[in-house]
Each structure stands twice: as structure tokens, then as C-alpha cells.
Design a protein around this motif. Sequence first.
Motif, PDB file in Angstrom:
ATOM      1  N   ALA A  95      -8.730  12.737  13.373  1.00 55.88           N
ATOM      2  CA  ALA A  95      -8.463  11.598  12.470  1.00 55.88           C
ATOM      3  C   ALA A  95     -10.138  11.402  11.595  1.00 55.88           C
ATOM      4  O   ALA A  95     -10.918  11.053  12.272  1.00 55.88           O
ATOM      5  CB  ALA A  95      -8.237  10.209  12.804  1.00 55.88           C
ATOM      6  N   HIS A  96      -9.820  11.750  10.221  1.00 56.63           N
ATOM      7  CA  HIS A  96     -10.872  11.695   9.465  1.00 56.63           C
ATOM      8  C   HIS A  96     -11.142  10.149   8.951  1.00 56.63           C
ATOM      9  O   HIS A  96     -10.213   9.682   8.597  1.00 56.63           O
ATOM     10  CB  HIS A  96     -11.020  12.591   8.255  1.00 56.63           C
ATOM     11  N   TRP A 107     -19.191  10.204   6.659  1.00 56.08           N
ATOM     12  CA  TRP A 107     -18.050  10.598   6.928  1.00 56.08           C
ATOM     13  C   TRP A 107     -17.916  10.889   8.499  1.00 56.08           C
ATOM     14  O   TRP A 107     -19.042  11.786   8.949  1.00 56.08           O
ATOM     15  CB  TRP A 107     -17.619  11.878   6.316  1.00 56.08           C
ATOM     16  N   HIS A 108     -16.864  10.954   9.173  1.00 55.93           N
ATOM     17  CA  HIS A 108     -16.579  11.124  10.787  1.00 55.93           C
ATOM     18  C   HIS A 108     -15.212  11.671  10.964  1.00 55.93           C
ATOM     19  O   HIS A 108     -14.427  11.344  10.223  1.00 55.93           O
ATOM     20  CB  HIS A 108     -16.877   9.948  11.335  1.00 55.93           C
ATOM     21  N   PRO A 137     -20.034  16.498   4.568  1.00 59.53           N
ATOM     22  CA  PRO A 137     -19.395  17.492   3.602  1.00 59.53           C
ATOM     23  C   PRO A 137     -20.336  17.148   2.206  1.00 59.53           C
ATOM     24  O   PRO A 137     -20.890  16.329   1.923  1.00 59.53           O
ATOM     25  CB  PRO A 137     -18.160  16.833   3.421  1.00 59.53           C
ATOM     26  N   ARG A 138     -20.251  18.398   1.220  1.00 53.60           N
ATOM     27  CA  ARG A 138     -20.620  18.475   0.216  1.00 53.60           C
ATOM     28  C   ARG A 138     -19.818  18.072  -1.067  1.00 53.60           C
ATOM     29  O   ARG A 138     -18.695  18.032  -0.686  1.00 53.60           O
ATOM     30  CB  ARG A 138     -21.148  19.846  -0.061  1.00 53.60           C
ATOM     31  N   ARG A 139     -20.391  17.596  -2.145  1.00 58.24           N
ATOM     32  CA  ARG A 139     -19.458  17.044  -3.177  1.00 58.24           C
ATOM     33  C   ARG A 139     -18.445  18.002  -3.689  1.00 58.24           C
ATOM     34  O   ARG A 139     -17.574  17.689  -4.071  1.00 58.24           O
ATOM     35  CB  ARG A 139     -20.423  17.033  -4.539  1.00 58.24           C
ATOM     36  N   ASN A 140     -18.816  19.468  -3.759  1.00 60.11           N
ATOM     37  CA  ASN A 140     -17.517  20.357  -3.871  1.00 60.11           C
ATOM     38  C   ASN A 140     -16.848  20.704  -2.877  1.00 60.11           C
ATOM     39  O   ASN A 140     -15.990  21.660  -2.934  1.00 60.11           O
ATOM     40  CB  ASN A 140     -18.438  21.537  -4.649  1.00 60.11           C
ATOM     41  N   ASP A 141     -17.080  20.272  -1.718  1.00 59.03           N
ATOM     42  CA  ASP A 141     -15.894  20.601  -0.707  1.00 59.03           C
ATOM     43  C   ASP A 141     -14.621  19.801  -0.647  1.00 59.03           C
ATOM     44  O   ASP A 141     -14.472  18.719  -1.701  1.00 59.03           O
ATOM     45  CB  ASP A 141     -16.503  20.234   0.802  1.00 59.03           C
ATOM     46  N   ARG A 149      -8.367  17.767  -3.497  1.00 60.43           N
ATOM     47  CA  ARG A 149      -9.122  17.664  -4.769  1.00 60.43           C
ATOM     48  C   ARG A 149     -10.383  17.658  -4.070  1.00 60.43           C
ATOM     49  O   ARG A 149     -10.666  17.869  -3.161  1.00 60.43           O
ATOM     50  CB  ARG A 149      -9.022  16.322  -5.554  1.00 60.43           C
ATOM     51  N   LYS A 150     -11.633  18.029  -4.970  1.00 59.59           N
ATOM     52  CA  LYS A 150     -13.079  18.049  -4.683  1.00 59.59           C
ATOM     53  C   LYS A 150     -13.421  16.776  -4.040  1.00 59.59           C
ATOM     54  O   LYS A 150     -13.254  15.908  -4.703  1.00 59.59           O
ATOM     55  CB  LYS A 150     -13.731  18.756  -5.522  1.00 59.59           C
ATOM     56  N   LEU A 151     -14.279  16.646  -3.275  1.00 63.38           N
ATOM     57  CA  LEU A 151     -14.553  15.177  -2.592  1.00 63.38           C
ATOM     58  C   LEU A 151     -15.447  14.481  -3.704  1.00 63.38           C
ATOM     59  O   LEU A 151     -14.964  13.358  -3.863  1.00 63.38           O
ATOM     60  CB  LEU A 151     -15.730  15.385  -1.692  1.00 63.38           C
ATOM     61  N   LYS A 152     -16.126  15.101  -4.558  1.00 61.10           N
ATOM     62  CA  LYS A 152     -16.677  14.441  -5.785  1.00 61.10           C
ATOM     63  C   LYS A 152     -15.601  13.877  -6.641  1.00 61.10           C
ATOM     64  O   LYS A 152     -16.149  12.808  -7.393  1.00 61.10           O
ATOM     65  CB  LYS A 152     -17.953  15.266  -6.632  1.00 61.10           C
TER      66      LYS A 152
END
Length: 157
Positions: A95-96, A107-108, A137-141, A149-152
Motif C-alpha cells: 500500500a502506497h 512517500w512510503h 520518487p522523482r518528478r517524472n516517475d 500519469r507522471k508524479l509531477k
Amino acid sequence: MTRTTDVSCPCGSDLMLNICCGRYHQGAVAPDPETLMRSRYSAFALGLNDYLLATWHPTTRPADIGPDPDTEWKSLTIVSAEPPLEDSGYVHFKAHFYERRREQKGWHVLEEVSRFVRERQRWWYIDGTPMLTRLKPRRNDPCLCGSGRKLKGCCGE
């Protein structure tokens, strides 16, 4: 109380809450450990602490579960859920979530193998072996909510 008629179920089933986990939150009996696990995850995401306590086996149930407004549950992945053996079962899940508390902000992922037992014609959560990992995580992950979608452009805004 969360409306259940026009909300997607947090468990990731792609169904509306009222025909997925919402019916268990309203009193229907979960037919197997995986269904109970999904409905419990949804209850965590929706803050339904009474349901969590009601589905926790009396021998391991805590006295209370306080509200946790700083944790935002984002996605559930069932790693494995073996067909139950007689009156016991296990569900391995991830579970994120995003934590807003200053000391744990970020984030965990909570990974657990949960143990269930069937008594009195219903399944109960007994306990689990949790493992908590902080993620970076990175912005584009890809977003950890599972949107694709991308995280950002999603939960990282």
C-alpha cells in the motif's frame, strides 16, 4: 461519512465504492480474505475506523484506532492471495501512501503479509508482518497512485 454512490473504490478495483468495498462497510460479510483485505484498505483510506475495529479479531484488536489526517493512502497492490485453506488465509499486499507529518513527510510503501481466520461464518483480520519503506520518487516517475500519469502532473503537484 463518505458518499458511496459516485466515488471510485480506493481498493483499485475500478468499481464504484457502493458496489465494491462500500457494501462491506455497510455490513455485508466479506466472502474471503482478499475481499476483507481490500475493504480494510478502503476503510483506512476513507477513515472508517469503526469498520477496521469491527473486522479485527477480538484477540488481537487494539482498544482504539485514532484518526490519522496526515496519512493519504494512494494505492493498493495485492502481491498474492492464496485461496483460503479451510478457516485460515493470507494476503500479501503493498500500500502506497503519502505522509504529511514533518518528521516522516514523503512517500512510503507499507508491505505486509496479513493473516486471516474464519470464525462464526465470517473472516477476521488477525495480524500481519509489516515492512515500511520510505520512497524517493522523482518528478517524472509514474505516480504512485496508479493513475499512469507522471508524479509531477498528478499527486506530486
